[in-house]
Design a protein around this motif. Structure first.
Motif, PDB file in Angstrom:
ATOM      1  N   ALA A 110      42.949 -31.810 -19.204  1.00  0.00           N
ATOM      2  CA  ALA A 110      42.922 -30.481 -18.588  1.00  0.00           C
ATOM      3  C   ALA A 110      43.185 -29.359 -19.570  1.00  0.00           C
ATOM      4  N   THR A 111      43.828 -29.639 -20.673  1.00  0.00           N
ATOM      5  CA  THR A 111      44.208 -28.553 -21.590  1.00  0.00           C
ATOM      6  C   THR A 111      43.747 -28.795 -23.027  1.00  0.00           C
ATOM      7  N   GLY A 112      42.848 -29.752 -23.226  1.00  0.00           N
ATOM      8  CA  GLY A 112      42.304 -29.974 -24.559  1.00  0.00           C
ATOM      9  C   GLY A 112      43.012 -31.097 -25.312  1.00  0.00           C
ATOM     10  N   ALA A 113      42.318 -31.669 -26.282  1.00  0.00           N
ATOM     11  CA  ALA A 113      42.895 -32.732 -27.103  1.00  0.00           C
ATOM     12  C   ALA A 113      43.882 -32.142 -28.103  1.00  0.00           C
ATOM     13  N   LYS A 114      45.010 -32.840 -28.298  1.00  0.00           N
ATOM     14  CA  LYS A 114      46.072 -32.317 -29.159  1.00  0.00           C
ATOM     15  C   LYS A 114      46.641 -33.459 -29.998  1.00  0.00           C
ATOM     16  N   PRO A 115      46.154 -33.661 -31.221  1.00  0.00           N
ATOM     17  CA  PRO A 115      46.659 -34.770 -32.028  1.00  0.00           C
ATOM     18  C   PRO A 115      48.128 -34.645 -32.409  1.00  0.00           C
ATOM     19  N   HIS A 116      48.637 -33.405 -32.567  1.00  0.00           N
ATOM     20  CA  HIS A 116      50.043 -33.211 -32.944  1.00  0.00           C
ATOM     21  C   HIS A 116      50.684 -32.210 -31.972  1.00  0.00           C
ATOM     22  N   TYR A 117      50.884 -32.671 -30.745  1.00  0.00           N
ATOM     23  CA  TYR A 117      51.367 -31.766 -29.695  1.00  0.00           C
ATOM     24  C   TYR A 117      52.895 -31.762 -29.647  1.00  0.00           C
ATOM     25  N   TYR A 118      53.473 -31.025 -30.578  1.00  0.00           N
ATOM     26  CA  TYR A 118      54.917 -30.831 -30.604  1.00  0.00           C
ATOM     27  C   TYR A 118      55.202 -29.622 -31.485  1.00  0.00           C
ATOM     28  N   SER A 119      56.470 -29.257 -31.618  1.00  0.00           N
ATOM     29  CA  SER A 119      56.804 -28.027 -32.332  1.00  0.00           C
ATOM     30  C   SER A 119      57.886 -28.241 -33.382  1.00  0.00           C
TER      31      SER A 119
ATOM     32  N   ILE B 287      35.083 -19.738 -23.150  1.00  0.00           N
ATOM     33  CA  ILE B 287      36.229 -20.229 -22.386  1.00  0.00           C
ATOM     34  C   ILE B 287      35.767 -21.232 -21.336  1.00  0.00           C
ATOM     35  N   THR B 288      36.487 -22.363 -21.273  1.00  0.00           N
ATOM     36  CA  THR B 288      36.181 -23.404 -20.296  1.00  0.00           C
ATOM     37  C   THR B 288      37.390 -23.613 -19.393  1.00  0.00           C
ATOM     38  N   THR B 289      37.245 -24.524 -18.439  1.00  0.00           N
ATOM     39  CA  THR B 289      38.347 -24.806 -17.511  1.00  0.00           C
ATOM     40  C   THR B 289      39.567 -25.330 -18.237  1.00  0.00           C
ATOM     41  N   GLN B 290      39.377 -25.957 -19.409  1.00  0.00           N
ATOM     42  CA  GLN B 290      40.516 -26.460 -20.177  1.00  0.00           C
ATOM     43  C   GLN B 290      41.400 -25.329 -20.697  1.00  0.00           C
TER      44      GLN B 290
ATOM     45  N   ALA C  74      43.340 -29.652 -13.687  1.00  0.00           N
ATOM     46  CA  ALA C  74      41.889 -29.589 -13.752  1.00  0.00           C
ATOM     47  C   ALA C  74      41.305 -29.241 -12.388  1.00  0.00           C
ATOM     48  N   ALA C  75      41.901 -29.794 -11.316  1.00  0.00           N
ATOM     49  CA  ALA C  75      41.405 -29.536  -9.969  1.00  0.00           C
ATOM     50  C   ALA C  75      41.642 -28.092  -9.546  1.00  0.00           C
ATOM     51  N   MET C  76      42.729 -27.488  -9.995  1.00  0.00           N
ATOM     52  CA  MET C  76      43.029 -26.101  -9.629  1.00  0.00           C
ATOM     53  C   MET C  76      42.051 -25.123 -10.265  1.00  0.00           C
ATOM     54  N   GLY C  77      41.576 -25.449 -11.460  1.00  0.00           N
ATOM     55  CA  GLY C  77      40.622 -24.566 -12.122  1.00  0.00           C
ATOM     56  C   GLY C  77      41.193 -23.181 -12.349  1.00  0.00           C
ATOM     57  N   ALA C  78      40.379 -22.163 -12.076  1.00  0.00           N
ATOM     58  CA  ALA C  78      40.760 -20.782 -12.348  1.00  0.00           C
ATOM     59  C   ALA C  78      41.878 -20.287 -11.436  1.00  0.00           C
ATOM     60  N   SER C  79      42.118 -20.964 -10.305  1.00  0.00           N
ATOM     61  CA  SER C  79      43.156 -20.492  -9.386  1.00  0.00           C
ATOM     62  C   SER C  79      44.540 -20.551 -10.006  1.00  0.00           C
TER      63      SER C  79
END
Length: 324
Positions: free
Chosen positions: A269-278, A139-142, A80-85
């Protein structure tokens, strides 16, 4: 013995890989990092001073058959601190590797990608037919982290003749984890260590925590297999739900927790993910077979972390470790 160039050798997952590879002595490692003194101090602590360490500007001068690119951000608060960089950093080092790959077309490139390459929507687990979802008009920082990984993967698929494997890691956990990082599991461990009550939202979620040994085994399978240009997802024997994890951590370590209506601190930093797996198991085509479930990984590695933390807390003030 094949030589592996490791970019981003100071990252936690890279260090774990270095320890695993050094233990079995299957590969010769060449390390590249920004903080060279810091990395050398860590190598000295682990009795691995024989390993060569270089600055990034020297990449390409040392022969190697495999290159692994660990450069990135693992901590959500740092992302989140890095942002667009993060877009520029990912592109810069990826292009550096690709330029050298054109000169050495048989060299394998293993790029550490992320499940975030699918975007931020995980209402269901990822699978073969999943599409990347990016809110293109808002598009947001996330979204920066996801876009950086997607862009790199698209560039890699466009270079279809090159042996490039993008390894998407969803969640990774080991006993070397910095427990001050802002992850759900590290919040749990700090609560146990400090005898605090963990306050968390009531919404359930499911995660897949990759064990260091499974990660090493996956990389070994890729290196030993015929060349391919493909992206694969990491997976364990089984993912774990938040509720199951809380119950087991309470049962084994005495975790106390309570549900709240709003988060005390929000680091997403990358959004909410209720089922973050594959459920995309293409890694099996390389011969990969996971040894650990997510729950086994978290319980075993947490036990090691907490043992160290408790031992450190038990030392009297001013006590100095003996030097042998």
């Amino acid at each position: 013995m094949k030589r592996i160039a490791i970019l981003g050798a100071s990252s936690q997952i890279a260090k774990d890989f270095i320890l695993s590879a050094s233990a079995v002595k299957e590969y010769e490692l060449i390390l590249y990092a920004r903080d060279i003194p810091g990395l050398r101090a860590w190598l000295s602590e682990k009795a691995l001073t024989a390993l060569n360490v270089f600055a990034y500007k020297n990449y390409g001068k040392q022969d190697h058959e495999v290159v692994m690119n660990f450069i990135g951000v693992g901590d959500p608060s740092k992302a989140a601190a890095m942002g667009a960089s993060i877009l520029e950093v990912t592109l810069e080092y990826d292009q550096m590797v690709l330029r050298e790959l054109k000169k050495n077309p048989t060299r394998k490139y293993l790029f550490l990608s992320s499940g975030a390459a699918y975007g931020s929507v995980f209402e269901v687990p990822a699978h073969y037919d999943s599409s990347a979802a990016i809110p293109i008009n808002s598009i947001t920082t996330q979204d920066y982290y996801s876009v950086a990984k997607i862009h790199a993967e698209v560039c890699h698929r466009a270079a279809s003749s090159m042996p490039i494997v993008d390894i998407r890691i969803f969640n990774y956990f080991s006993k070397t984890q910095d427990i001050n990082a802002r992850f759900f599991v590290t919040d749990v461990i700090r609560a146990i260590r400090d005898n605090d009550v963990l306050r968390t939202l009531p919404q359930d979620m499911t995660r897949d925590y990759l064990h260091p040994q499974d990660f090493y085994n996956l990389v070994h399978c890729i290196i030993q297999s015929p060349n391919k240009n493909v992206a694969i997802d990491c997976y364990t024997l089984s993912p774990v739900s938040k509720y199951d994890l809380l119950n087991k951590m309470s049962e084994k370590f005495g975790l106390r927790y309570a549900f709240i209506d709003t988060p005390l601190v929000s680091v997403n930093a990358t959004g909410a993910k209720p089922h973050y797996y594959s459920n995309y198991y293409a890694a099996a085509e390389f011969g990969y077979k996971p040894l650990y479930s997510s729950l086994e990984t978290v319980l075993n590695e947490s036990a090691a972390i907490l043992e160290v933390q408790l031992n450190q807390a038990a030392k009297p003030t001013g006590q100095v470790d003996e030097i042998y």
